[in-house]
Design an enzyme around this catalytic site. Structure first.
Site, mmCIF file in Angstrom:
data_model
loop_
_atom_site.group_PDB
_atom_site.id
_atom_site.type_symbol
_atom_site.label_atom_id
_atom_site.label_comp_id
_atom_site.label_asym_id
_atom_site.label_seq_id
_atom_site.Cartn_x
_atom_site.Cartn_y
_atom_site.Cartn_z
ATOM 1 N N ASN A 1 8.826 10.408 -5.688
ATOM 2 C CA ASN A 1 10.252 10.209 -5.439
ATOM 3 C C ASN A 1 10.492 9.224 -4.291
ATOM 4 O O ASN A 1 11.403 8.399 -4.335
ATOM 5 C CB ASN A 1 10.887 11.572 -5.125
ATOM 6 C CG ASN A 1 12.385 11.480 -4.989
ATOM 7 O OD1 ASN A 1 13.066 11.048 -5.908
ATOM 8 N ND2 ASN A 1 12.895 11.859 -3.836
ATOM 9 N N LYS B 1 0.836 -1.224 0.000
ATOM 10 C CA LYS B 1 0.000 0.000 0.000
ATOM 11 C C LYS B 1 0.861 1.261 0.000
ATOM 12 O O LYS B 1 0.806 2.080 0.923
ATOM 13 C CB LYS B 1 -0.959 0.038 1.181
ATOM 14 C CG LYS B 1 -1.914 -1.136 1.226
ATOM 15 C CD LYS B 1 -2.922 -0.968 2.334
ATOM 16 C CE LYS B 1 -3.881 -2.128 2.429
ATOM 17 N NZ LYS B 1 -3.275 -3.361 2.977
HETATM 18 P P1 5BU Z 1 -8.032 -11.311 7.042
HETATM 19 O O1 5BU Z 1 -7.281 -12.125 8.036
HETATM 20 O O2 5BU Z 1 -8.712 -12.152 5.958
HETATM 21 O O3 5BU Z 1 -8.974 -10.302 7.658
HETATM 22 O O4 5BU Z 1 -6.872 -10.484 6.290
HETATM 23 C C1 5BU Z 1 -7.151 -9.558 5.302
HETATM 24 C C2 5BU Z 1 -5.867 -9.125 4.629
HETATM 25 O O5 5BU Z 1 -6.188 -8.231 3.558
HETATM 26 C C3 5BU Z 1 -4.912 -8.378 5.540
HETATM 27 O O6 5BU Z 1 -3.592 -8.685 5.104
HETATM 28 C C4 5BU Z 1 -5.215 -6.926 5.274
HETATM 29 O O7 5BU Z 1 -4.060 -6.122 5.435
HETATM 30 C C5 5BU Z 1 -5.649 -6.942 3.822
HETATM 31 N N1 5BU Z 1 -6.647 -5.934 3.426
HETATM 32 C C6 5BU Z 1 -7.908 -5.841 3.977
HETATM 33 O O8 5BU Z 1 -8.275 -6.615 4.864
HETATM 34 N N2 5BU Z 1 -8.799 -4.888 3.539
HETATM 35 C C7 5BU Z 1 -8.493 -4.032 2.552
HETATM 36 O O9 5BU Z 1 -9.315 -3.195 2.156
HETATM 37 C C8 5BU Z 1 -7.196 -4.157 1.988
HETATM 38 C C9 5BU Z 1 -6.311 -5.099 2.436
HETATM 39 BR BR1 5BU Z 1 -6.722 -3.062 0.605
#
Ligand code: 5BU
Length: 277
Positions: A101, A95
């Site tokens: 830069n 992210k």
């Molecule tokens: P979970 O354990 O299934 O809740 O993990 C979700 C993963 O997806 C976790 O690594 C978050 O950092 C990532 N994520 C998220 O949950 N929601 C978002 O909107 C985004 C990334 Br972009």
């Protein structure tokens, strides 16, 4: 829903102009899986062990490489070897969100050397267009050997409660994806993104962005920190091409069994969406 969502992965792979999107669809088709496992473990051993055990059932492994307590060359070598062994791609969920830069330095070289091993990265467009331009520039530099095997997902929406990635922000995500479509493979979003007031003059007929949806879980509706879950069926019904599950898989009593279950449900939902072509 995007007009391409009803097509099979095979059809979408056949002459996709974005090299990484083509590869993703080819892997999904070959392995009959649209599962991305979010391997949010904190040691290299756990990460490589999960990648090896779940490898046959997933299309992509998603990492948060900065949560590892022991990141080293071994992590990169091990991940690369397993990606080749099991035919999956590596998505670093870094992210990026800074001026052009700075993100170039964070993406390339540095301690984590993300550009060397992550096929897919993502960024927020909060800083404006420059972040996309900067990352695309790094990946297309003449001295960067992995160029064609690299792609960016724009973080167009988030799954957490109260997310501000909505409205104008989401529309601009579509505009920038269209403008940098050689490098932008698609979106992380909770649904397929259509035209919705984005600048349609930037759209092309062959436009086909890949949608990754996080927050997929079969047995929970959310966590205590604002995460909100949906099922594979719901995510794919809303246009996800790849479903991302973390704790639902790696924290299950048997992660291999769980991965197989997400694979089965994700694949059935995909077949239902394309109408059994
Ligand atoms: P979970 O354990 O299934 O809740 O993990 C979700 C993963 O997806 C976790 O690594 C978050 O950092 C990532 N994520 C998220 O949950 N929601 C978002 O909107 C985004 C990334 Br972009």
């Amino acid at each position: 829903m995007s007009s391409k969502s009803q097509l099979s992965y095979k059809a979408r792979a056949s002459n996709h102009p974005n090299v990484l999107a083509k590869k993703l669809f080819e892997i999904a088709e070959a392995k009959q899986t649209n599962v991305t496992v979010s391997a949010d473990v904190t040691t290299t051993k756990e990460l490589l062990d999960l990648a090896d055990r779940l490898g046959p059932y997933i299309a992509v492994i998603k990492t948060h490489i900065d949560i590892l307590s022991d990141f080293s060359d071994e992590t990169i070598t091990g991940l690369n070897a397993l990606a080749a062994k099991h035919n999956f791609l590596i998505f670093e969920d870094r992210k990026f969100i800074d001026i052009g830069n700075t993100v170039q330095k964070q993406y390339h070289n540095g301690t984590l050397r993300i550009s060397e091993w992550a096929h897919i990265i993502n960024c927020s467009i909060l800083p404006g267009e420059g972040i996309v331009e900067a990352l695309a520039q790094t990946a297309s530099a003449s001295d960067f050997p992995y160029g064609p095997e690299r792609g960016l997902l724009i973080l167009a929406e988030m799954t957490s409660k109260g997310s501000l990635a909505t409205g104008e922000y989401t529309k601009k995500s579509i505009d920038y994806a269209r403008k940098y479509k050689n490098f932008v493979t698609g979106f992380v979003s909770t649904r397929a993104l259509g035209d919705e007031q984005a600048d349609s003059s930037l759209a092309t007929e062959d436009e086909d962005f890949v949608v990754f949806t996080t927050g997929v879980n079969l047995s929970s509706k959310g966590d205590k920190l604002g995460q909100q879950y949906q099922t594979p069926q719901s995510a794919i019904g809303r246009g996800a091409d790849f479903i991302i599950a973390g704790r639902g898989i790696y924290a299950a009593p048997d992660p291999v069994d769980a991965a197989k279950q997400y694979q089965k449900q994700g694949w059935e939902a995909y077949l239902a969406r394309i109408g059994g072509q």
